[in-house]
Design an enzyme around this catalytic site. Structure first.
Site, mmCIF file in Angstrom:
data_model
loop_
_atom_site.group_PDB
_atom_site.id
_atom_site.type_symbol
_atom_site.label_atom_id
_atom_site.label_comp_id
_atom_site.label_asym_id
_atom_site.label_seq_id
_atom_site.Cartn_x
_atom_site.Cartn_y
_atom_site.Cartn_z
ATOM 1 C CG HIS A 177 -1.922 -1.220 1.194
ATOM 2 N ND1 HIS A 177 -2.617 -1.155 0.217
ATOM 3 C CD2 HIS A 177 -2.196 -2.034 2.033
ATOM 4 C CE1 HIS A 177 -3.737 -2.035 0.541
ATOM 5 N NE2 HIS A 177 -3.199 -2.964 1.453
ATOM 6 C CG ASP A 213 -2.875 -8.323 0.193
ATOM 7 O OD1 ASP A 213 -2.227 -8.745 1.030
ATOM 8 O OD2 ASP A 213 -3.683 -7.769 0.133
ATOM 9 C CG ASP A 303 -4.739 -10.253 2.646
ATOM 10 O OD1 ASP A 303 -4.536 -10.588 2.014
ATOM 11 O OD2 ASP A 303 -4.564 -9.026 3.245
ATOM 12 C CE1 TYR A 342 -2.180 -8.245 8.266
ATOM 13 C CE2 TYR A 342 -3.885 -8.660 6.394
ATOM 14 C CZ TYR A 342 -2.607 -7.815 7.004
ATOM 15 O OH TYR A 342 -1.991 -7.096 6.328
HETATM 16 C C1 SP5 Z 1 -0.995 -5.435 3.785
HETATM 17 C C2 SP5 Z 1 -2.513 -5.614 3.862
HETATM 18 O O1 SP5 Z 1 -3.025 -6.292 3.693
HETATM 19 N N1 SP5 Z 1 -2.926 -4.324 4.386
HETATM 20 C C3 SP5 Z 1 -4.504 -4.339 4.476
HETATM 21 C C4 SP5 Z 1 -4.775 -3.364 5.546
HETATM 22 C C5 SP5 Z 1 -6.176 -3.376 5.407
HETATM 23 N N2 SP5 Z 1 -6.751 -2.597 6.694
HETATM 24 C C6 SP5 Z 1 -7.943 -2.127 6.497
HETATM 25 C C7 SP5 Z 1 -8.631 -2.057 7.920
HETATM 26 C C8 SP5 Z 1 -10.015 -2.075 7.717
HETATM 27 C C9 SP5 Z 1 -10.777 -2.254 9.174
HETATM 28 N N3 SP5 Z 1 -10.363 -3.357 9.678
HETATM 29 C C10 SP5 Z 1 -11.150 -3.711 10.813
HETATM 30 C C11 SP5 Z 1 -10.309 -4.218 11.747
HETATM 31 C C12 SP5 Z 1 -10.588 -3.684 13.292
HETATM 32 N N4 SP5 Z 1 -9.276 -3.668 14.011
HETATM 33 ZN ZN ZN Z 2 -4.097 -7.257 2.209
#
Ligand code: SP5
Ligand code: ZN
Length: 367
Positions: A177, A213, A303, A342
């Site tokens: 990102h 991803d 993921d 994750y």
């Molecule tokens: C590298 C990668 O996979 N980055 C992805 C980041 C996405 N994050 C988005 C978060 C959106 C909210 N998630 C809610 C989880 C609450 N802790």
């Molecule tokens: Zn991701």
């Protein structure tokens, strides 16, 4: 009785550097609330454990010169990433109001600055928002050290891939990102972009970054938007269905200038499983072939797997094995760089399956 199922170790060399452990994001600020966060050190440890059990051999990461590692980033952002924690501490913010991570609060939104030049603000609190595009990507004492280690590991993997054909970088924090002058989405420096630069220069020809991803690889898309020598393709959950990074990753984004046509986005509906997802991966492979890529960088986020807490895609372990087979089947020098993923209970097996797939794809392609 002969053993009918002999243990065949995974032959793809693994580059790992333990400096990733210095990066403890300390959670994410999500809609204003500090949540535990999912991009944790345990991720890389679980992957490494599974790779060890699969018999993989481990290579030391080599430090890349700054000019190689940081070439695709704005030096001012790099300076900030390097110094942010020190500046934050010196300013006393860790005591008052008691914030133990660097967190932005104000962003130079295009509607705010109206096209005027964006200065580097005097206040450290405002400097964070100068380069960070979300509230979820925090900086702590070891973030810089770890981010630098991750990009070195990715570059090492690319060098090994150019010489030996294939290598995998077990790195974190992830990178896909991060753009030239902005970081976010748990990413600071774009590891896959740096790997692609190294691979292109070593192979003396165009390469492609293929991103599997669950989220759009907006960083490489942006960095190489007008660059035909590094084609960029991404399969990800449709941002139009409400998913991160929300503003980017649509099929209409194809690159510009000399890079027109050298970017491909394949957004997938939430709930998409192996069948359509693998068709999209096959399309990414065809895209790399038609771009004349002499090598590929795989941005390997796992993921997209069903059960991952950050995405609604429903890819299985066998799906990731199949993706590996398609990518390996290109028969090109291949650097694989870890991105997201994750679910700690399955991250190891997902990566091993993908790498085993790459290996068998390469064998089928005649390598
Ligand atoms: C590298 C990668 O996979 N980055 C992805 C980041 C996405 N994050 C988005 C978060 C959106 C909210 N998630 C809610 C989880 C609450 N802790
Ligand atoms: Zn991701």
């Amino acid at each position: 009785m002969p053993d009918t199922n002999p243990f065949v170790p995974l032959s793809i060399p693994v580059v790992y550097d333990r400096s990733h452990r210095f990066h403890e994001p300390g959670g994410e600020i999500w809609v204003g609330v500090r949540t535990p966060g999912t991009e944790v050190p345990e991720r890389a440890e679980r992957i490494l454990e599974a790779l060890r059990a699969a018999g993989a051999r481990h290579l030391a990461s080599e430090g890349a010169p700054e000019g190689v590692a940081l070439r695709f980033h704005d030096p001012e952002m790099v300076d900030w990433l390097r110094d942010a924690w020190g500046q934050w501490q010196e300013s006393g913010l860790t005591e008052d109001p008691g914030q133990d991570r660097v967190v932005p609060y104000l962003f130079p939104h295009p509607g705010l600055v109206g096209g005027l030049p964006v200065p580097v603000p005097a206040a450290v609190t405002a400097r964070a928002g100068r380069w960070c595009f979300d509230t979820m990507t925090l900086i702590g004492p070891g973030t810089w050290h770890a981010a630098r280690g991750a990009i070195d590991a990715a570059i090492t993997a690319a060098s090994v891939a150019a010489l030996e054909g294939v290598a995998y970088a077990c790195c974190r924090p992830p990178g896909h990102h991060a753009t030239r002058d902005a970081y976010g989405g748990s990413c600071y420096l774009n590891n896959a972009a740096a790997a692609a630069g190294m691979l292109r220069d070593s192979l003396e020809g165009p390469v492609a970054i293929l991103d599997v991803d669950a989220h759009h690889g907006n960083g490489a898309q942006s960095i190489f938007w007008s660059d035909p020598t590094i084609a960029t393709g991404s399969v990800h959950v449709d941002p139009g269905a409400g998913w991160f990074p929300h503003f980017l990753g649509f099929a209409s984004e194809r690159g510009d200038g000399d890079g027109a046509g050298a970017n491909l986005n394949l957004p997938q509906a939430p709930g998409t499983g192996d069948g359509p997802w693998l068709e999209a991966v096959a399309e990414l492979c065809e895209f790399a072939r038609s771009a004349g890529a002499r090598g590929i960088v795989v941005a390997l986020g796992v993921d997209a797997a069903g059960g991952d807490p950050e995405s609604p895609l429903e890819v299985t372990t066998e799906g990731y094995r199949g993706a590996g087979e398609l990518l390996g089947g290109l028969g090109l020098p291949t650097a694989i760089v870890q991105e997201g993923g994750y679910d700690l209970d399955t991250i190891g097996e997902l990566v091993v399956a993908a790498l085993e797939g790459v290996e068998s794809g390469r064998v089928s392609s005649g390598l």
